[in-house]
Design a protein around this motif. Structure first.
Motif, PDB file in Angstrom:
ATOM      1  N   UNK A   1       0.847  -1.196   0.000  1.00 41.79           N
ATOM      2  CA  UNK A   1       0.000   0.000   0.000  1.00 41.79           C
ATOM      3  C   UNK A   1       0.879   1.242   0.000  1.00 41.79           C
ATOM      4  N   UNK A   2       0.285   2.358  -0.397  1.00 41.14           N
ATOM      5  CA  UNK A   2       1.007   3.621  -0.399  1.00 41.14           C
ATOM      6  C   UNK A   2       0.097   4.745  -0.836  1.00 41.14           C
ATOM      7  N   UNK A   3       0.610   5.959  -0.860  1.00 38.01           N
ATOM      8  CA  UNK A   3      -0.222   7.138  -1.103  1.00 38.01           C
ATOM      9  C   UNK A   3       0.298   7.956  -2.277  1.00 38.01           C
TER      10      UNK A   3
ATOM     11  N   UNK B   1       2.812  10.059   4.251  1.00 42.19           N
ATOM     12  CA  UNK B   1       4.250   9.965   4.500  1.00 42.19           C
ATOM     13  C   UNK B   1       4.871   8.767   3.797  1.00 42.19           C
ATOM     14  N   UNK B   2       4.029   7.838   3.291  1.00 40.50           N
ATOM     15  CA  UNK B   2       4.521   6.644   2.615  1.00 40.50           C
ATOM     16  C   UNK B   2       4.023   6.629   1.165  1.00 40.50           C
ATOM     17  N   UNK B   3       4.702   7.250   0.233  1.00 41.52           N
ATOM     18  CA  UNK B   3       4.259   7.274  -1.174  1.00 41.52           C
ATOM     19  C   UNK B   3       4.209   5.870  -1.773  1.00 41.52           C
ATOM     20  N   UNK B   4       3.314   5.685  -2.726  1.00 41.31           N
ATOM     21  CA  UNK B   4       3.175   4.384  -3.366  1.00 41.31           C
ATOM     22  C   UNK B   4       4.417   4.016  -4.174  1.00 41.31           C
ATOM     23  N   UNK B   5       5.185   5.046  -4.597  1.00 41.98           N
ATOM     24  CA  UNK B   5       6.369   4.778  -5.403  1.00 41.98           C
ATOM     25  C   UNK B   5       7.644   4.595  -4.607  1.00 41.98           C
ATOM     26  N   UNK B   6       7.563   4.467  -3.284  1.00 45.23           N
ATOM     27  CA  UNK B   6       8.774   4.320  -2.480  1.00 45.23           C
ATOM     28  C   UNK B   6       9.477   3.003  -2.829  1.00 45.23           C
ATOM     29  N   UNK B   7      10.791   2.953  -2.648  1.00 41.81           N
ATOM     30  CA  UNK B   7      11.556   1.781  -3.099  1.00 41.81           C
ATOM     31  C   UNK B   7      11.317   0.513  -2.297  1.00 41.81           C
ATOM     32  N   UNK B   8      10.873   0.658  -1.048  1.00 40.38           N
ATOM     33  CA  UNK B   8      10.652  -0.536  -0.224  1.00 40.38           C
ATOM     34  C   UNK B   8       9.710  -0.171   0.921  1.00 40.38           C
ATOM     35  N   UNK B   9       9.122  -1.181   1.512  1.00 40.55           N
ATOM     36  CA  UNK B   9       8.237  -0.959   2.644  1.00 40.55           C
ATOM     37  C   UNK B   9       8.966  -1.260   3.951  1.00 40.55           C
ATOM     38  N   UNK B  10       8.262  -1.117   5.048  1.00 40.37           N
ATOM     39  CA  UNK B  10       8.823  -1.432   6.352  1.00 40.37           C
ATOM     40  C   UNK B  10       7.683  -1.868   7.277  1.00 40.37           C
ATOM     41  N   UNK B  11       8.011  -2.369   8.435  1.00 43.86           N
ATOM     42  CA  UNK B  11       7.001  -2.924   9.326  1.00 43.86           C
ATOM     43  C   UNK B  11       6.005  -1.876   9.786  1.00 43.86           C
ATOM     44  N   UNK B  12       6.474  -0.657  10.059  1.00 38.00           N
ATOM     45  CA  UNK B  12       5.568   0.398  10.517  1.00 38.00           C
ATOM     46  C   UNK B  12       4.535   0.720   9.438  1.00 38.00           C
ATOM     47  N   UNK B  13       4.982   0.864   8.202  1.00 39.82           N
ATOM     48  CA  UNK B  13       4.059   1.161   7.105  1.00 39.82           C
ATOM     49  C   UNK B  13       3.072   0.027   6.895  1.00 39.82           C
TER      50      UNK B  13
END
Length: 278
Positions: free
Chosen positions: A30-32, A129-141
């Motif tokens: 997921x992302x924004x 704060x977490x764009x859909x195009x970010x290179x990787x995810x993390x546990x918080x997201x």
């Protein structure tokens, strides 16, 4: 934009709408995405992810093969993955949250306008704060979007009736166009005269094509247009009522509150408050 975009005579099927992939190679769940712009009309397309788009200000319209949705500010529209649609924006600021279909199981497969309660709104804002195009995810997201997905599932059962049907019947489409263009004083007789058809025929074909009577369509179109006028411009409530064809402010207020859950004055005040997107 002073009313709904003209209904399409033959909306393209999903197979003809271009597919937009949103997360690239990252594979995030997921992302924004933020949007800010003036009058823009996007062509027919579909996404590989579900989309929840929240309008902080301005007007957003979404058209599918079966309906045209009006999204006033402080509301959200749900567009499921794979649904062919096109969007229009007028002086809009929005934030969209995209979800992998695994996170939100939507079997209905149709667009919906959703109410956004304060907690829901704040979570959508924070998701930016977490764009859909970010290179990787993390546990918080991942944890955050899972929680937001639960709120989406609850909201899907509380959709708002802020839409009008579309039709592939050219006669019905012509009736819709004429109606939308003459909301201040239109009658069924006027429509039938303009498109050269009998009232009996139009009533029958309109209901067959849309599932609603022409007068119900007229009422919904008037109220949706009133939402736009209340969100922009300086007309009084009486001025808005007159512009969309109501004989009195009181009759308009009763119909508007039954449709939106708010009085025209409350609706306007809520949308005139400065939006917050940070």
């Amino acid at each position: 934009m002073t009313g709904f975009a003209q209904p399409a005579a033959s909306p393209p099927p999903a197979a003809n709408a271009r597919l937009v992939t949103l997360r690239g190679r990252s594979g995030v769940a997921a992302g924004s995405y933020r949007y800010e712009g003036d009058a823009v009309d996007l062509s027919w397309h579909r996404h590989d992810l579900h989309q929840l788009e929240y309008a902080f200000e301005g007007i957003v319209e979404v058209e599918t093969a079966v309906a045209r949705y009006r999204l006033p500010s402080r509301q959200a529209v749900w567009i499921p993955a794979g649904l062919a649609h096109k969007s229009g924006f007028v002086k809009a600021r929005t934030v969209s949250v995209f979800f992998d279909p695994v996170l939100v199981r939507d079997t209905a497969g149709r667009a919906r306008v959703l109410p956004v309660e304060p907690v829901f709104r704040e979570m959508i804002i924070y998701a930016a704060r977490w764009p859909i195009g970010r290179p990787a995810s993390d546990q918080a997201a991942d944890s955050y979007f899972e929680a937001l997905a639960h709120l989406v599932v609850e909201a899907l059962d509380q959709e708002r009736p802020f839409y009008l049907p579309t039709s592939t019947d050219p006669l019905v489409t012509a009736a819709m166009r004429y109606t939308d263009a003459h909301l201040d004083e239109v009658s069924l007789t006027d429509v039938c005269r303009a498109i050269a058809v009998s009232e009996r025929t139009l009533r029958r074909r309109f209901h067959t094509a849309t599932g609603m009577a022409w007068r119900q369509y007229l009422l919904h179109s008037r109220l949706l247009h009133a939402m736009t006028l209340l969100s922009h411009g300086d007309r009084t409530v009486l001025g808005v009522a007159t512009a969309v064809g109501f004989d009195s402010a009181s009759a308009f207020s009763r119909a508007f509150q039954a449709y939106t859950g708010q009085t025209p004055t409350a609706f306007r005040q809520e949308r005139r408050r400065p939006p917050r997107l940070d």
